[in-house]
Design a protein around this motif. Structure first.
Motif, PDB file in Angstrom:
ATOM      1  N   ASP A 116       0.822  -1.213   0.000  1.00  0.00           N
ATOM      2  CA  ASP A 116       0.000   0.000   0.000  1.00  0.00           C
ATOM      3  C   ASP A 116       0.857   1.264   0.000  1.00  0.00           C
ATOM      4  N   LEU A 117       2.156   1.118   0.190  1.00  0.00           N
ATOM      5  CA  LEU A 117       3.049   2.274   0.281  1.00  0.00           C
ATOM      6  C   LEU A 117       3.763   2.563  -1.034  1.00  0.00           C
ATOM      7  N   ARG A 118       3.133   2.245  -2.147  1.00  0.00           N
ATOM      8  CA  ARG A 118       3.675   2.579  -3.465  1.00  0.00           C
ATOM      9  C   ARG A 118       2.785   3.636  -4.082  1.00  0.00           C
ATOM     10  N   GLY A 119       3.405   4.717  -4.553  1.00  0.00           N
ATOM     11  CA  GLY A 119       2.646   5.788  -5.170  1.00  0.00           C
ATOM     12  C   GLY A 119       2.176   5.420  -6.557  1.00  0.00           C
ATOM     13  N   PRO A 120       1.154   6.101  -7.066  1.00  0.00           N
ATOM     14  CA  PRO A 120       0.626   5.789  -8.389  1.00  0.00           C
ATOM     15  C   PRO A 120       1.520   6.282  -9.519  1.00  0.00           C
ATOM     16  N   GLY A 121       2.429   7.199  -9.232  1.00  0.00           N
ATOM     17  CA  GLY A 121       3.242   7.784 -10.290  1.00  0.00           C
ATOM     18  C   GLY A 121       2.487   8.926 -10.947  1.00  0.00           C
TER      19      GLY A 121
END
Length: 188
Positions: free
Chosen positions: A53-58
């Motif tokens: 859940d700690l990955r940004g969408p970019g």
């Protein structure tokens, strides 16, 4: 006189040099309405459950990403927490309004195996900063200058699968002996 001559020489050289040595080029980025993607919904701080859940969408194509869009890991957790008013790293200064004692030490929260605290004395700023190292095996430390006692309060995961309590870490490295090892435990 020398300065006048050198100034005249600079002006003469500048007059002979072309005004623009290279051509200016521009690029135009064209964007079609179908190329743009709608902003990806990100998870709020209270919705974070796993590391995934700690990955940004970019960022959308041909745009510059914001910190929220490109951050990952602890940085993303910190940004999401600040957006909701939560200071996840607890950056408040330690309690310097009193002298820590063995019965009532100044608590230093830590999510890791060790923590350093800087003592400036009691009353505050009465001596230079002395850095005190605490660990899960040795949670209590006393300042040699003012005598204030600090205690590490471990707030990390309970099941971290480390071998604690045996005087060495999981790599077999034993902590070197110090003078504090020969002090009675009740005086730590």
């Amino acid at each position: 006189m020398f300065l006048q001559r050198s100034a005249v020489a600079v002006v003469r050289r500048a007059a002979r040099a072309p005004a623009i040595r290279r051509s200016l080029t521009t690029t135009v980025a064209r964007r079609d309405a179908s190329e743009t993607t709608p902003a990806t919904k990100y998870k709020a701080f209270h919705e974070i459950k796993t590391v995934d859940d700690l990955r940004g969408p970019g960022a959308a194509p041909s745009t510059v990403p914001t910190d929220l869009e490109q951050s990952t890991g602890l940085e993303r957790l910190e940004i999401l927490g600040k957006m909701e008013g939560v200071d996840i790293f607890d950056m408040r200064p330690l309690d310097a309004s009193r002298l820590g004692t063995v019965e009532d030490p100044i608590l230093v929260r830590s999510a890791g195996d060790e923590q350093y605290a800087g003592c400036t004395g009691f009353p505050a700023d009465s001596h230079n900063v002395i850095w005190l190292g605490m660990s899960r095996e040795r949670p209590v430390e006393r300042c040699p200058e003012c005598g204030s006692v600090y205690k590490m309060d471990y707030v990390g995961a309970a099941d971290d699968h480390h071998d604690h309590g045996h005087g060495h870490d999981h790599h077999g490295y034993e902590e070197p002996k110090t003078f504090a090892d020969f002090v009675k435990p009740q005086y730590r």
